[in-house]
Design an enzyme around this catalytic site. Structure first.
Site, PDB file in Angstrom:
ATOM      1  CG  HIS A 111     -11.210  -8.887  -7.195  1.00 21.18           C
ATOM      2  ND1 HIS A 111      -9.926  -8.450  -7.456  1.00 21.18           N
ATOM      3  CD2 HIS A 111     -11.879  -7.804  -6.710  1.00 21.18           C
ATOM      4  CE1 HIS A 111      -9.822  -7.168  -7.129  1.00 21.18           C
ATOM      5  NE2 HIS A 111     -10.995  -6.753  -6.693  1.00 21.18           N
ATOM      6  CD  GLU A 119     -12.831  -0.296  -5.840  1.00 27.39           C
ATOM      7  OE1 GLU A 119     -12.681  -1.098  -4.912  1.00 27.39           O
ATOM      8  OE2 GLU A 119     -13.148  -0.658  -6.990  1.00 27.39           O
ATOM      9  CB  ALA A 124      -9.761  -3.757   0.464  1.00 32.27           C
ATOM     10  CG  ASP A 125      -8.931  -1.661  -4.266  1.00 28.80           C
ATOM     11  OD1 ASP A 125      -7.722  -1.950  -4.289  1.00 28.80           O
ATOM     12  OD2 ASP A 125      -9.799  -2.359  -4.813  1.00 28.80           O
TER      13      ASP A 125
HETATM   14  C1  3PY Z   1     -12.603  -3.229  -1.891  1.00 32.48           C
HETATM   15  O1  3PY Z   1     -12.750  -3.224  -0.655  1.00 32.48           O
HETATM   16  O2  3PY Z   1     -11.659  -2.702  -2.493  1.00 32.48           O
HETATM   17  C2  3PY Z   1     -13.612  -3.886  -2.694  1.00 32.48           C
HETATM   18  O3  3PY Z   1     -13.503  -3.887  -3.901  1.00 32.48           O
HETATM   19  C3  3PY Z   1     -14.735  -4.541  -1.965  1.00 32.48           C
HETATM   20  O4  3PY Z   1     -15.243  -5.545  -2.730  1.00 32.48           O
HETATM   21 MG    MG Z   2     -11.793  -3.004  -4.707  1.00 31.51          MG
END
Ligand code: 3PY
Ligand code: MG
Length: 259
Positions: free
Chosen positions: A44, A149, A174-175
């Protein structure tokens, strides 16, 4: 410094953060404050390979394990960061056993995998380590981490954790929440249930399992479920932004009171 082999047998937990700020000083700060590892983030950020090499060098100076999150499951990127001397690679969005096998294959020399050979790289101490010793050492020491994720990865988790050579899984909340249909609702019961399931299955298979945490209470909860590898704070930039906002708010409030 993270002792990944101990971690895998559940004898200790390790703490780090995701480093997105593009300065090796951040990695040095982690070492001087007692952290175990730095996740140097190429997924990122716009960090390039030569900066990543300096981040890895900084980690070594302060006895912090260097984990590099590559932009994707990409042979060239993984090879370059390992040749630069990273202790571990972390691949985002791992969803199938085939991807896990490919990641392990990229990270390990034959006969385990198919990593391209170079005895003159930084990881081989620029050719001062005998070639065979370098190969054996890297195959033993390089740690392979996959990120879980995506909803589809949950369906495949039992196959993924059985891939030989995969050392640790790291959950991306998060993903994961987004992929399950609960954007930004990290605490939603469906998301929590998925996280608990991933942690338990992974731990049961004997792999290390990590997750970002915002508070010590979250670390306690995930530890009870079996996690042993935490980013706290989750990301360096988040922490800095929050501290900046709260310091400024404090000053502005005081100014109003003073008047
Ligand atoms: C997420 O939460 O998607 C991540 O990649 C954490 O770094
Ligand atoms: Mg992620």
């Amino acid at each position: 410094m993270t002792n990944f082999s101990k971690l895998l047998y559940g004898q200790q937990s390790a703490y780090g953060t995701i480093v997105t700020l593009k300065d090796p000083a951040v990695v040095e700060m982690l070492g001087y404050t007692g952290y175990d590892f730095a996740i140097i983030d190429m997924e990122h950020t716009t960090m390039d390979f030569s900066l990543v090499e300096h981040m890895i060098r900084a980690a070594k100076c302060v006895h912090v394990s260097s984990v590099v999150r590559t932009p994707q499951n990409d042979y060239g990127a993984m090879l370059r960061v390992l040749d630069a001397g990273a202790d571990a690679i972390m691949v985002p969005h791992l969803t199938t056993k085939e991807q896990a096998e490919r990641t392990v294959g990229t990270a390990k020399y034959r006969p385990i995998g198919f990593r391209g050979l170079d005895g003159s790289s930084r990881s081989a101490q620029y050719g001062t380590t005998p070639f065979l010793e370098h190969i054996e050492r890297q195959n033993k020491q390089v740690t392979v981490i996959g990120m879980i994720e995506d909803a589809i990865a949950i369906s495949n988790i039992n196959e993924i954790v059985r891939v030989a050579g995969l050392d640790l899984l790291f959950i991306g909340p998060a993903d994961l929440a987004s992929s399950l249909g609960y954007q930004e609702q990290f605490d939603h019961p469906v998301v929590m249930e998925a996280i608990e399931e991933i942690i338990k299955v992974t731990r049961h298979a004997g792999l290390g399992i990590g997750i970002p945490a915002f508070t010590p209470e979250e670390v306690d909860k995930y530890t009870r479920w079996g996690a042993n590898f935490f980013t706290i704070p989750p990301i360096d930039a988040l922490l800095l932004s929050h501290v900046l906002a709260s310091q400024l708010k404090g000053v502005k409030t005081n100014l109003i009171v003073d008047r």
